[in-house]
Write an enzyme that holds these catalytic residues in place. Sequence first.
Site, mmCIF file in Angstrom:
data_model
loop_
_atom_site.group_PDB
_atom_site.id
_atom_site.type_symbol
_atom_site.label_atom_id
_atom_site.label_comp_id
_atom_site.label_asym_id
_atom_site.label_seq_id
_atom_site.Cartn_x
_atom_site.Cartn_y
_atom_site.Cartn_z
ATOM 1 N N ASN A 10 0.867 -1.180 0.000
ATOM 2 C CA ASN A 10 0.000 0.000 0.000
ATOM 3 C C ASN A 10 0.902 1.227 0.000
ATOM 4 O OD1 ASN A 10 -1.831 2.037 0.458
ATOM 5 N ND2 ASN A 10 -2.257 1.470 2.598
ATOM 6 N N LYS A 12 0.111 4.338 -0.390
ATOM 7 C CA LYS A 12 -0.506 5.570 0.127
ATOM 8 C C LYS A 12 -0.224 6.732 -0.832
ATOM 9 C CE LYS A 12 0.252 3.501 4.589
ATOM 10 N NZ LYS A 12 0.175 3.601 6.016
ATOM 11 N N HIS A 94 -9.479 1.232 4.808
ATOM 12 C CA HIS A 94 -8.207 1.419 5.513
ATOM 13 C C HIS A 94 -8.429 2.387 6.675
ATOM 14 C CE1 HIS A 94 -4.071 2.560 6.335
ATOM 15 N NE2 HIS A 94 -3.715 1.462 5.709
ATOM 16 N N GLU A 96 -6.750 4.760 7.771
ATOM 17 C CA GLU A 96 -6.480 6.173 7.466
ATOM 18 C C GLU A 96 -7.690 6.807 6.782
ATOM 19 O OE1 GLU A 96 -2.789 5.654 5.369
ATOM 20 O OE2 GLU A 96 -1.806 5.100 7.242
ATOM 21 N N GLU A 166 -5.661 -5.225 10.327
ATOM 22 C CA GLU A 166 -4.681 -4.153 10.533
ATOM 23 C C GLU A 166 -4.991 -3.429 11.841
ATOM 24 O OE1 GLU A 166 -2.578 -2.985 6.685
ATOM 25 O OE2 GLU A 166 -4.221 -1.593 7.006
ATOM 26 N N SER A 212 3.204 -2.371 10.377
ATOM 27 C CA SER A 212 4.646 -2.385 10.675
ATOM 28 C C SER A 212 5.339 -3.703 10.304
ATOM 29 C CB SER A 212 4.898 -2.026 12.146
ATOM 30 O OG SER A 212 4.449 -0.714 12.399
ATOM 31 N N GLY A 233 2.752 -1.176 4.304
ATOM 32 C CA GLY A 233 2.784 0.246 3.941
ATOM 33 C C GLY A 233 4.210 0.697 3.693
ATOM 34 N N GLY A 234 4.802 1.359 4.681
ATOM 35 C CA GLY A 234 6.108 2.012 4.543
ATOM 36 C C GLY A 234 7.170 1.173 3.855
HETATM 37 C C1 PEP Z 1 -0.856 0.104 5.945
HETATM 38 O O1 PEP Z 1 -0.926 1.308 5.780
HETATM 39 O O2 PEP Z 1 -1.723 -0.650 5.454
HETATM 40 C C2 PEP Z 1 0.262 -0.433 6.715
HETATM 41 C C3 PEP Z 1 0.205 -1.660 7.116
HETATM 42 O O3 PEP Z 1 1.300 0.455 6.960
HETATM 43 P P1 PEP Z 1 2.713 0.119 7.651
HETATM 44 O O4 PEP Z 1 3.217 -1.172 7.042
HETATM 45 O O5 PEP Z 1 3.577 1.279 7.279
HETATM 46 O O6 PEP Z 1 2.472 -0.021 9.104
#
Ligand code: PEP
Length: 254
Positions: A10, A12, A94, A96, A166, A212, A233-234
């Site tokens: 993802n 973002k 999600h 966010e 999540e 994470s 994500g990141g």
């Molecule tokens: C996400 O935004 O779906 C996510 C899991 O982010 P991160 O891996 O950065 O925690």
Amino acid sequence: MKPKYVIAGNWKLNKGPSETSVFVRDLSDQLTHEVKNSIDIIVAPPFTSLPFAKASGIYIGAQDVHWEDKGAFTGEVSAPMLKELGVQYCIVGHSERRLYFNETDRMINLKTCTLMRNGIKPIVCVGERLEERKAGLMNNVVRFQLSAALFDVEIKRPDDLVIAYEPVWAIGTGDVATPQQAEDMHEVIRQYLEKHFGINTGSEVRILYGGSVNTDNIAGLIEKDEINGALIGGVSLDLAKFISIIKTVTEKER
Ligand code: PEP
């Protein structure tokens, strides 16, 4: 039958068209056919980068969709439009979007339905906030989110739907759930799916963990029976790390 693992990135609000095309080209080039066939790899860039995300063996995911096919909804993008671009998956609900864009369970349900009607696989995100976990409410929160998101949803084939667990406290914080915490929640989700969609379908819908995930913790998570992959994500923005995670999961698949 054990469902195929999914690794989804993802992105973002990151990576425009040119960065996207280079990333997916390199991703596809650096993975063997065997790896690409053994698990489902998805990248979910911003809308404007979707046409540039095509690469052999990589699925394209969107990050959101509007529930109407067309009409006076300024700024929105519909499922038929995504379909026309070759999008196969779409993230919905999600945290966010729930937090910053006031997305409600009702909207998430409408989005899930329109995606399924249009042949795009929803990745429905559920997960509790920290205070809900501290109060011991996580199972109920997740069951409620599932019942709302999946209201009136019919699943023809188990891989038409993906659920992502999540926990909000783990997203972008570096505070990953332990493999056992994640597995416990995946079991709650699995029981819900089996109860409402029947044992055959419910036991094969893929349930991803997100929050994470990185190159160090993926191996422990993927050891768990009910963890069928990850939404990342990141770390998915970094090609080398994303590939390392894919390879760890592929090893497990063998
Ligand atoms: C996400 O935004 O779906 C996510 C899991 O982010 P991160 O891996 O950065 O925690």
